[in-house]
Write a protein that holds these residues in place. Structure first.
Motif, short mmCIF file in Angstrom:
data_model
loop_
_atom_site.label_atom_id
_atom_site.label_comp_id
_atom_site.label_asym_id
_atom_site.label_seq_id
_atom_site.Cartn_x
_atom_site.Cartn_y
_atom_site.Cartn_z
N THR A 122 -7.06 -7.33 -5.70
CA THR A 122 -7.44 -6.08 -5.05
C THR A 122 -6.16 -5.39 -4.58
OG1 THR A 122 -7.52 -7.11 -2.88
CG2 THR A 122 -9.56 -7.16 -4.17
N GLU A 123 -6.34 -4.14 -4.14
CA GLU A 123 -5.18 -3.42 -3.60
C GLU A 123 -4.59 -4.20 -2.42
OE1 GLU A 123 -5.78 0.79 -3.06
OE2 GLU A 123 -4.19 0.82 -1.55
N ILE A 126 -2.49 -7.12 -3.52
CA ILE A 126 -1.18 -6.69 -4.02
C ILE A 126 -0.25 -6.37 -2.86
CG2 ILE A 126 0.03 -4.89 -5.34
CD1 ILE A 126 -2.58 -4.70 -7.06
N ARG A 127 -0.77 -5.63 -1.90
CA ARG A 127 0.08 -5.27 -0.74
C ARG A 127 0.53 -6.53 0.00
NH1 ARG A 127 0.44 0.10 0.33
NH2 ARG A 127 -1.00 1.40 -0.86
N HIS A 128 -0.37 -7.48 0.12
CA HIS A 128 -0.04 -8.73 0.81
C HIS A 128 1.04 -9.49 0.03
CE1 HIS A 128 -0.52 -12.15 3.41
NE2 HIS A 128 -0.79 -12.92 2.37
N ALA A 129 0.85 -9.58 -1.30
CA ALA A 129 1.81 -10.33 -2.13
C ALA A 129 3.19 -9.70 -2.10
CB ALA A 129 1.30 -10.40 -3.57
N LEU A 130 3.24 -8.37 -1.99
CA LEU A 130 4.53 -7.66 -2.06
C LEU A 130 5.15 -7.41 -0.69
CD1 LEU A 130 3.81 -5.01 -4.86
CD2 LEU A 130 5.03 -7.18 -5.07
N THR A 138 9.69 4.70 -2.79
CA THR A 138 8.41 5.12 -3.36
C THR A 138 7.26 5.26 -2.37
OG1 THR A 138 7.70 2.86 -3.78
CG2 THR A 138 8.96 3.92 -5.52
N GLY A 139 7.38 4.64 -1.21
CA GLY A 139 6.23 4.63 -0.29
C GLY A 139 5.17 3.63 -0.71
N TYR A 140 5.45 2.86 -1.72
CA TYR A 140 4.64 1.72 -2.17
C TYR A 140 3.35 2.08 -2.93
CZ TYR A 140 7.77 -0.92 0.84
OH TYR A 140 8.89 -1.45 1.43
N HIS A 141 2.78 3.27 -2.74
CA HIS A 141 1.48 3.56 -3.37
C HIS A 141 1.55 3.41 -4.89
CE1 HIS A 141 -0.29 4.75 0.34
NE2 HIS A 141 0.64 5.67 0.55
N ASN A 142 2.59 3.97 -5.49
CA ASN A 142 2.68 3.90 -6.95
C ASN A 142 3.03 2.50 -7.44
OD1 ASN A 142 1.95 6.52 -7.10
ND2 ASN A 142 3.98 7.31 -7.66
N SER A 146 0.87 0.55 -10.12
CA SER A 146 1.51 -0.05 -11.30
C SER A 146 1.00 -1.47 -11.53
CB SER A 146 3.03 -0.09 -11.11
OG SER A 146 3.54 1.18 -10.83
N VAL A 147 0.82 -2.21 -10.45
CA VAL A 147 0.35 -3.59 -10.57
C VAL A 147 -1.12 -3.60 -11.01
CG1 VAL A 147 0.06 -5.81 -9.39
CG2 VAL A 147 2.05 -4.38 -8.86
N LEU A 148 -1.91 -2.66 -10.47
CA LEU A 148 -3.31 -2.55 -10.89
C LEU A 148 -3.39 -2.21 -12.38
CD1 LEU A 148 -4.80 -0.69 -7.79
CD2 LEU A 148 -5.39 -3.02 -8.53
N TYR A 149 -2.51 -1.32 -12.83
CA TYR A 149 -2.44 -0.95 -14.24
C TYR A 149 -2.18 -2.20 -15.09
CZ TYR A 149 -0.42 1.20 -18.49
OH TYR A 149 -0.12 1.55 -19.79
#
Ligand code: FES
Ligand code: FES
Length: 161
Positions: A122-123, A126-130, A138-142, A146-149
């Protein structure tokens, strides 16, 4: 006294005499000339130096080269296959997951570890892993996009094969 180490990096075996104080990141960059792994802080804070050691995302700025003796290492240079970008590399390109690119190799290596263990994150996952990887641009959103892609691409790939 220098010590001999043997490591496999991106599938290639190496054997070198190294100083006991040599950091793994400097071994990769200065001895093997694999400069895709970056050094941002030297204190395990920023994640720019993240590689895989025996399949696990590892910040190699605080690991000695001698500690890697006998290990299997993958760096960002080892992620693509036969000239094809890894889905994460493709994702960062397609979703504008980078600007200056300094954090990108470490982000991608951390994300690759995540996707190995959690192919459909999930989003929040990803945020937790990173959270140990810093990006000034980048502000992290993209990066998350990218990881979801990449997760979606890997799923399609799994269905096809
Ligand atoms: S250079 Fe290793 S965490 Fe920053
Ligand atoms: S793209 Fe510049 S630090 Fe992340």
């Amino acid at each position: 006294m220098n010590t001999r180490i043997q490591v496999t990096v991106n599938g290639v075996q190496y054997s070198h005499m190294v100083e006991p104080r040599l950091l793994l990141v400097h071994y990769l960059r200065d001895v093997l000339r694999l400069t895709g792994t970056h050094v941002g802080c030297d204190t395990s804070s920023c994640g720019a130096c993240t590689i895989h050691v025996n399949g696990k995302a590892t910040k190699c700025c605080t690991m000695l080269a001698v500690q890697a003796n006998g290990c299997q290492i993958t760096t960002i240079e080892g992620l693509s296959h036969n000239g094809d970008l890894h889905p994460l590399q493709e994702g960062f390109k397609e979703c504008h997951g980078l600007q200056c690119g300094f954090c990108t190799p470490g982000m991608i290596m951390t994300a690759a570890d995540l996707l190995q263990h959690n192919p459909q994150p999930t989003e929040n996952d990803i945020r937790h892993a990173l959270e140990g990887n810093f990006c000034r641009c980048t502000g992290y959103h993209n990066i998350v996009k990218s990881v979801l892609y990449a997760a979606e691409k890997l799923k399609e790939h799994a269905v096809v094969h």
